[in-house]
Design an enzyme around this catalytic site. Structure first.
Site, short mmCIF file in Angstrom:
data_model
loop_
_atom_site.label_atom_id
_atom_site.label_comp_id
_atom_site.label_asym_id
_atom_site.label_seq_id
_atom_site.Cartn_x
_atom_site.Cartn_y
_atom_site.Cartn_z
N ASP A 1 24.70 70.39 0.32
CA ASP A 1 24.35 71.28 -0.79
C ASP A 1 23.05 72.05 -0.54
O ASP A 1 22.46 72.61 -1.47
CB ASP A 1 24.27 70.49 -2.11
CG ASP A 1 23.18 69.43 -2.07
OD1 ASP A 1 22.64 69.17 -0.97
OD2 ASP A 1 22.87 68.88 -3.14
N HIS B 1 20.85 85.22 24.95
CA HIS B 1 20.68 84.81 23.55
C HIS B 1 20.19 83.35 23.47
O HIS B 1 20.67 82.57 22.64
CB HIS B 1 22.00 84.99 22.77
CG HIS B 1 22.38 86.43 22.61
ND1 HIS B 1 23.67 86.85 22.39
CD2 HIS B 1 21.64 87.56 22.66
CE1 HIS B 1 23.70 88.17 22.32
NE2 HIS B 1 22.49 88.62 22.47
N ASP C 1 11.69 87.40 22.70
CA ASP C 1 12.37 88.47 21.96
C ASP C 1 12.34 88.01 20.51
O ASP C 1 13.11 87.14 20.11
CB ASP C 1 13.81 88.63 22.48
CG ASP C 1 14.53 89.80 21.82
OD1 ASP C 1 14.06 90.31 20.79
OD2 ASP C 1 15.60 90.19 22.34
N ASP D 1 12.09 94.83 16.36
CA ASP D 1 12.81 94.12 17.43
C ASP D 1 12.00 94.33 18.71
O ASP D 1 12.04 95.42 19.29
CB ASP D 1 14.23 94.71 17.56
CG ASP D 1 15.09 93.98 18.57
OD1 ASP D 1 14.64 92.94 19.10
OD2 ASP D 1 16.22 94.44 18.82
N HIS E 1 23.48 94.05 30.09
CA HIS E 1 23.55 94.53 28.70
C HIS E 1 23.16 96.00 28.63
O HIS E 1 22.70 96.59 29.61
CB HIS E 1 22.69 93.66 27.77
CG HIS E 1 21.22 93.62 28.08
ND1 HIS E 1 20.37 94.67 27.80
CD2 HIS E 1 20.44 92.66 28.65
CE1 HIS E 1 19.14 94.34 28.16
NE2 HIS E 1 19.15 93.12 28.70
N HIS F 1 20.03 99.87 20.91
CA HIS F 1 20.94 99.89 19.76
C HIS F 1 20.19 100.48 18.58
O HIS F 1 18.95 100.51 18.58
CB HIS F 1 21.44 98.47 19.43
CG HIS F 1 20.33 97.46 19.31
ND1 HIS F 1 19.58 97.30 18.17
CD2 HIS F 1 19.81 96.59 20.21
CE1 HIS F 1 18.67 96.35 18.38
NE2 HIS F 1 18.77 95.91 19.61
N HIS G 1 20.78 94.96 14.56
CA HIS G 1 21.78 95.81 15.22
C HIS G 1 22.32 96.68 14.09
O HIS G 1 23.25 96.31 13.39
CB HIS G 1 22.88 94.98 15.88
CG HIS G 1 22.36 94.16 17.03
ND1 HIS G 1 23.03 93.10 17.57
CD2 HIS G 1 21.22 94.27 17.76
CE1 HIS G 1 22.33 92.58 18.56
NE2 HIS G 1 21.22 93.27 18.69
N GLU H 1 15.37 98.68 25.73
CA GLU H 1 15.16 97.30 26.16
C GLU H 1 15.81 96.96 27.51
O GLU H 1 16.65 96.05 27.59
CB GLU H 1 15.66 96.34 25.08
CG GLU H 1 17.06 96.62 24.55
CD GLU H 1 17.47 95.62 23.48
OE1 GLU H 1 17.45 94.41 23.75
OE2 GLU H 1 17.81 96.05 22.36
N TYR I 1 17.66 90.10 35.29
CA TYR I 1 17.81 88.66 35.16
C TYR I 1 18.38 88.12 36.47
O TYR I 1 19.53 88.39 36.80
CB TYR I 1 18.74 88.33 33.98
CG TYR I 1 18.37 89.13 32.74
CD1 TYR I 1 17.40 88.66 31.86
CD2 TYR I 1 18.96 90.38 32.48
CE1 TYR I 1 17.03 89.42 30.75
CE2 TYR I 1 18.59 91.13 31.38
CZ TYR I 1 17.62 90.65 30.52
OH TYR I 1 17.24 91.40 29.44
N ARG J 1 12.58 91.11 30.28
CA ARG J 1 13.03 92.22 29.44
C ARG J 1 11.79 92.78 28.74
O ARG J 1 10.87 92.02 28.40
CB ARG J 1 14.07 91.76 28.40
CG ARG J 1 14.55 92.86 27.49
CD ARG J 1 15.84 92.51 26.71
NE ARG J 1 15.72 91.39 25.81
CZ ARG J 1 16.21 90.18 26.03
NH1 ARG J 1 16.86 89.92 27.15
NH2 ARG J 1 16.06 89.21 25.14
N GLU K 1 11.04 95.37 25.50
CA GLU K 1 11.76 96.07 24.42
C GLU K 1 10.80 96.66 23.40
O GLU K 1 9.92 95.96 22.88
CB GLU K 1 12.69 95.07 23.70
CG GLU K 1 13.40 95.67 22.49
CD GLU K 1 14.42 94.73 21.87
OE1 GLU K 1 14.26 93.49 21.98
OE2 GLU K 1 15.38 95.24 21.26
#
Ligand code: GLY
Ligand code: MN
Ligand code: MN
Length: 442
Positions: free
Chosen positions: A39, A245, A262, A273, A352, A356, A363, A386, A390, A408, A410
């Site tokens: 709950d 991710h 990130d 972002d 990637h 975006h 996004h 970005e 890798y 990266r 960004e």
């Protein structure tokens, strides 16, 4: 600090009603409350498009906009919301109620949310078009389908019901894609707070620290400014930076490794972002520095391509070309630049896209193509830039010294008639500036 006012939300409803045309109805629901476990629920976060039109942040709410037979009749805005309830307010907090919906949120009419099924059937009468966000919530889709079938049954008695159901997102997404000066101001605030969080992370990191402890430093800055993360923060040390991710954030940060962060916050439901990658011990190794500088060069050139009239894909093409040349120069790839780009064999290291749309959702909404072609940048759009590289820890095609490096960089860029405006410029990104900042905080 800056906040939108009711007149701003009303202006958006005015535009939507104008686009709907006569004898139309739009129905838009906020997000459902999401349960976390048993709950215990997740803290409620409004649906972005619902909030965009209403400024109403309570759960269990539905907005209805109706136009009529003539333009002179204007349009009507109804808000269905939770009723005031002393007992519930003692337990769970304040509610605007139907009076508050009219007095504080400028609804022309307000109803208890429990009356929605009955009232909506009335409102569907004598309308030609129903604008609805098809496919956002399965339960609500089923309810709308039932209203249409019930209303159609009623139509046998003489009333007309909408003959067309139109995807409402097509209108709202296009409005949201183009940010007003006020929206850009909110995004600048989110960016400044997020930049402060990254700066703090660079100052606080040290070998032996856990990734989650570094994440806590970010959350401290977000929280003390009344903000929450706009997406799950990625804090990846060493090879974890190669996991796009990665959100576990539960490993130790090691001397000699980089850490990729990130993470960013949202302010008044407008997102930032940001990604920065920096050395845990404050000093880039020669390989880390060499790769980093390739990506930074690509990122700076890609940002410069975010210009009115350029294709949405231009920054990607610019970044890819520079990074592939860098990979060739460093001996990480062999072969012909054009062939590598054409065959996309760089995807071994760069899998990637380069950005975006950014706005109320990280996004963000807005189509990327118009009639099959990539759309071009227009003033008021905001896009991330970005690029990253890798090198998988088990990649045997490269020398061992490169393996496990993930980088990266960004930033968030607003398209203006004077060129790209970097909203996230307040956090350093050159090797020299990062090393200087980190040395100062030792
Ligand atoms: N933080 C999500 C992204 O960069 O797309
Ligand atoms: Mn992004
Ligand atoms: Mn990001």
């Amino acid at each position: 600090m800056k906040k939108l006012i009711q007149a701003d939300f009303q202006e958006r409803r005015d535009i939507l009603a104008g686009e709907m045309g006569l004898r139309s109805i739009a129905i838009i629901a906020t997000s459902p409350v999401a349960m976390r476990n048993r709950d215990a629920d997740y803290k409620f976060r409004s649906d972005s498009s619902f909030f965009y039109l209403t400024g109403f942040a309570e759960p269990e709410a539905v907005a209805v906009i109706e136009t009529f037979d003539t333009e002179e009749e204007g349009y009507s805005y109804s808000l269905f919301c939770r009723e005031r309830d002393r007992e519930m307010e003692i337990w769970n907090g304040y509610r605007a109620g139907v009076d508050g919906a009219v007095d504080d949120y400028d609804a022309d009419e307000a109803y208890a949310i429990d009356l929605l099924d009955d009232e909506i059937l009335e409102k569907l009468q004598n309308k030609d078009k129903l604008f609805y966000r098809i496919g956002q919530q399965a339960d609500f889709d089923a309810r709308v389908a039932k209203w249409i079938s019930t209303a159609s049954g009623e139509s046998r008695k003489g009333a007309s019901v909408p003959a067309q159901v139109i995807q409402l997102d097509r209108i709202i997404d296009e409005l949201r894609l183009h940010k007003s000066a006020d929206e850009l101001e909110l995004m600048q605030i989110a960016s400044d707070i997020s930049a402060e969080a990254h700066t703090r992370a660079m100052q606080m990191v040290k070998p032996g620290m856990m990734e989650y402890a570094l994440e806590a430093e970010l959350n401290y800055v977000f929280g003390k400014n009344g903000c929450v993360p706009s997406y799950n923060s990625i804090v990846g040390g060493g090879a974890n930076g190669c996991i796009l991710h990665y959100v576990e954030n539960d490993k130790e940060l090691k001397d000699g490794d980089l850490v990729l962060i990130d993470a960013a916050c949202e302010y008044q439901l407008y997102a930032s972002d940001i990604t920065r990658t920096f050395p845990v011990n404050g000093k880039f190794s020669p390989e880390q520095k060499a790769l980093y500088e390739v990506i930074l060069k690509a990122q700076i050139a890609a940002i410069d391509a975010v210009r009115v009239g350029n294709s949405y894909k231009e920054p990607h093409h610019v970044a890819v070309r520079i990074m592939v040349q860098g990979l060739l120069d460093l001996g990480l790839m062999q072969g012909n630049l054009e062939k590598i780009i054409q065959k996309e064999s760089f995807r071994q290291f760069y899998m990637h896209g380069t950005g975006h749309w950014l706005g109320m959702d990280v996004h963000d909404v807005g189509s990327y193509k118009v009639e099959g072609d990539w759309r071009t940048y227009e003033e008021g759009m905001v896009v991330t830039v970005e690029p990253g590289l890798y090198i998988a820890p088990d990649d045997e095609t490269v020398d061992t010294k490169w393996r496990g490096i993930g980088i990266r960089i960004e930033d968030d860029v607003a398209v203006t008639k004077n060129g790209p405006r970097v909203l996230t410029a307040a956090v350093v990104k050159s090797v020299e500036d990062i090393e200087t900042l980190m040395a100062q905080s030792k």
